[in-house]
Design an enzyme around this catalytic site. Structure first.
Site, PDB file in Angstrom:
ATOM      1  N   LYS A  70       1.840   7.648   7.608  1.00  0.00           N
ATOM      2  CA  LYS A  70       0.868   6.538   7.678  1.00  0.00           C
ATOM      3  C   LYS A  70       1.082   5.648   8.888  1.00  0.00           C
ATOM      4  CE  LYS A  70       1.460   4.181   3.876  1.00  0.00           C
ATOM      5  NZ  LYS A  70       2.523   4.914   3.185  1.00  0.00           N
TER       6      LYS A  70
ATOM      7  N   ARG B 183      -1.826  -1.520  -2.561  1.00  0.00           N
ATOM      8  CA  ARG B 183      -0.836  -0.616  -3.131  1.00  0.00           C
ATOM      9  C   ARG B 183      -0.864  -0.648  -4.657  1.00  0.00           C
ATOM     10  NH1 ARG B 183       4.805   0.548  -0.279  1.00  0.00           N
ATOM     11  NH2 ARG B 183       3.818  -0.233   1.560  1.00  0.00           N
TER      12      ARG B 183
ATOM     13  N   ARG C  75      14.170   9.338   9.469  1.00  0.00           N
ATOM     14  CA  ARG C  75      13.337   8.312  10.136  1.00  0.00           C
ATOM     15  C   ARG C  75      14.181   7.185  10.745  1.00  0.00           C
ATOM     16  NH1 ARG C  75       8.433   5.562   6.962  1.00  0.00           N
ATOM     17  NH2 ARG C  75       9.995   4.627   5.606  1.00  0.00           N
TER      18      ARG C  75
ATOM     19  N   ARG D  53      15.997   2.177   8.598  1.00  0.00           N
ATOM     20  CA  ARG D  53      15.541   1.073   7.752  1.00  0.00           C
ATOM     21  C   ARG D  53      16.476   0.877   6.579  1.00  0.00           C
ATOM     22  NH1 ARG D  53       9.207   1.547   6.428  1.00  0.00           N
ATOM     23  NH2 ARG D  53       9.988   1.170   4.340  1.00  0.00           N
TER      24      ARG D  53
ATOM     25  N   ARG E 112      10.754   3.864  -4.456  1.00  0.00           N
ATOM     26  CA  ARG E 112       9.460   3.689  -3.776  1.00  0.00           C
ATOM     27  C   ARG E 112       8.512   4.837  -4.094  1.00  0.00           C
ATOM     28  NH1 ARG E 112      12.386   3.434   1.361  1.00  0.00           N
ATOM     29  NH2 ARG E 112      10.460   3.815   2.498  1.00  0.00           N
TER      30      ARG E 112
HETATM   31  P1  ADP Z   1       7.079   2.419   2.594  1.00  0.00           P
HETATM   32  O1  ADP Z   1       5.650   2.860   2.506  1.00  0.00           O
HETATM   33  O2  ADP Z   1       7.979   3.452   3.183  1.00  0.00           O
HETATM   34  O3  ADP Z   1       7.617   1.879   1.297  1.00  0.00           O
HETATM   35  P2  ADP Z   1       6.327  -0.054   3.967  1.00  0.00           P
HETATM   36  O4  ADP Z   1       6.802  -0.487   5.293  1.00  0.00           O
HETATM   37  O5  ADP Z   1       4.879   0.169   3.778  1.00  0.00           O
HETATM   38  O6  ADP Z   1       7.175   1.267   3.659  1.00  0.00           O
HETATM   39  O7  ADP Z   1       6.812  -1.096   2.846  1.00  0.00           O
HETATM   40  C1  ADP Z   1       8.148  -1.498   2.759  1.00  0.00           C
HETATM   41  C2  ADP Z   1       8.333  -2.433   1.563  1.00  0.00           C
HETATM   42  O8  ADP Z   1       7.540  -3.603   1.745  1.00  0.00           O
HETATM   43  C3  ADP Z   1       7.906  -1.885   0.211  1.00  0.00           C
HETATM   44  O9  ADP Z   1       8.924  -1.093  -0.397  1.00  0.00           O
HETATM   45  C4  ADP Z   1       7.631  -3.169  -0.558  1.00  0.00           C
HETATM   46  O10 ADP Z   1       8.847  -3.800  -0.951  1.00  0.00           O
HETATM   47  C5  ADP Z   1       7.000  -4.060   0.498  1.00  0.00           C
HETATM   48  N1  ADP Z   1       5.525  -3.918   0.561  1.00  0.00           N
HETATM   49  C6  ADP Z   1       4.803  -3.480   1.623  1.00  0.00           C
HETATM   50  N2  ADP Z   1       3.491  -3.484   1.356  1.00  0.00           N
HETATM   51  C7  ADP Z   1       3.374  -3.942   0.087  1.00  0.00           C
HETATM   52  C8  ADP Z   1       2.271  -4.164  -0.783  1.00  0.00           C
HETATM   53  N3  ADP Z   1       1.005  -3.912  -0.399  1.00  0.00           N
HETATM   54  N4  ADP Z   1       2.521  -4.639  -2.025  1.00  0.00           N
HETATM   55  C9  ADP Z   1       3.761  -4.894  -2.442  1.00  0.00           C
HETATM   56  N5  ADP Z   1       4.859  -4.699  -1.683  1.00  0.00           N
HETATM   57  C10 ADP Z   1       4.667  -4.222  -0.430  1.00  0.00           C
END
Ligand code: ADP
Length: 233
Positions: A17, A93, A130, A162, A173
Site C-alpha cells: 500500500k 480501517r 521491510r 519499524r 496487526r
Molecule cells: P500497517 O498497515 O503495517 O499496520 P500503518 O503505517 O498503516 O502500518 O499503521 C501503523 C499503526 O498506526 C497501526 O498499527 C495503528 O496502530 C495505527 N493506525 C494507522 N492508521 C490507523 C487507523 N486508520 N485507525 C487506527 N489506527 C491506525
C-alpha cells in the site's frame, strides 16, 4: 491538466500500500494521506496526540476511531485535498471510520477503492525485511536498500526497521486487519466502488495494474472535475 481523484487503497500489512500510494499520489497529483505516517510523526515529535498514540502503535493496536477521524478531518480541511482529492493509505480501517469518513466528505464521494490482494505467507516475508525512513516514511527492504549506508535516498533520513515490525505486533496487526478492516471490502463492493488488484509482483507490475484501472475509470469520465477557486468552501 491531470484531473483530481479521491482514492482509497485497501490491503493487508505488507501488501505494498505505502509504496503504491506514493506512486499514485505523484501520478495523479494528489496528496498521499497515510494515517500511519501521520501518527508516527506525532509520536516522534512527542505531541500530546503522539504520547497518547504510542502504546497503540507499539502493540500494533488500532488507535480509537474518534482520534483518527479527528486527525483525518483536519487534514481534509486543507486546500490540496479540497481541490485535488487524495489517495488514502491505512484509512479507513474500521466500519465506524468508513461511516465517519462518508459524513466528513459529504457532499463529495469516493471515486474508487483499490483492494491490493496478496497471500499472507508473502506479506510476512515482506514485513520482516521491510525498512523505512524515520523522517519521510520512504520504504526499502533488506534486498532493496537505499544507495548509501541506510541513509534515505529521498531525504537523507535514517532508514530503520519499524518498531511495530516485530513478530508479535505483526500478528496482532494482521488479525485486526481480518476482523476490523476486511469487512470494508464488502462494504465498498456493495457501493460498486471496489476493484480487486493483485499485489503480487514487482512494484512496477503492481503499479501498472492499478493505473490501468484508474485510467480506465478516468477515461469513462468518472473523476470529479477540479473545483474552481471561487467555488471552494
Ligand atoms: P500497517 O498497515 O503495517 O499496520 P500503518 O503505517 O498503516 O502500518 O499503521 C501503523 C499503526 O498506526 C497501526 O498499527 C495503528 O496502530 C495505527 N493506525 C494507522 N492508521 C490507523 C487507523 N486508520 N485507525 C487506527 N489506527 C491506525
Amino acid at each position: 491538466m491531470v484531473p483530481g481523484a479521491r482514492l482509497i487503497v485497501l490491503g493487508k500489512q505488507g501488501s505494498g500500500k505505502g509504496t503504491q500510494c506514493t506512486r499514485l499520489s505523484h501520478r495523479y497529483v494528489v496528496p498521499h494521506i497515510s494515517t500511519g505516517d501521520m501518527l508516527r510523526v506525532e509520536v516522534k515529535s512527542r505531541t500530546p496526540l503522539g504520547l497518547q498514540a504510542r502504546r497503540y502503535l507499539d502493540a500494533g493496536d488500532l488507535i480509537p476511531d474518534e482520534i483518527v477521524l479527528a486527525m483525518v478531518a483536519a487534514r481534509l480541511d486543507r486546500d490540496d485535498t479540497r481541490t485535488r482529492g487524495f489517495v488514502l493509505d491505512g484509512f479507513p480501517r474500521t466500519v465506524a471510520q468508513a461511516d465517519g469518513f462518508d459524513e466528513l466528505l459529504k457532499p463529495a464521494v469516493i471515486d474508487l477503492v483499490l483492494n491490493l490482494v496478496i497471500p499472507t505467507e508473502m506479506v510476512l516475508a515482506r514485513l520482516v525485511s521491510r525498512r523505512v525512513c524515520e523522517d519521510c516514511g520512504a520504504i526499502y527492504s533488506t534486498s532493496v536498500p537505499p544507495k548509501l549506508n541506510w541513509t534515505c535516498d529521498v531525504c537523507g533520513g535514517e532508514v530503520v526497521q519499524r518498531e511495530d515490525d516485530t513478530e508479535e505486533a505483526i500478528k496482532n496487526r494482521l488479525d485486526l486487519y481480518e476482523t476490523q478492516t476486511a469487512p470494508l471490502v464488502a462494504r465498498y463492493a456493495a457501493l460498486d466502488k471496489l476493484v480487486d488488484v493483485s499485489g503480487v509482483g514487482t512494484p512496477d507490475e503492481v503499479n501498472l495494474r492499478l493505473t490501468s484501472v484508474i485510467d480506465a475509470y478516468q477515461h469513462g469520465g468518472g473523476f470529479f472535475p477540479p473545483v474552481p477557486p471561487e467555488e471552494r468552501p
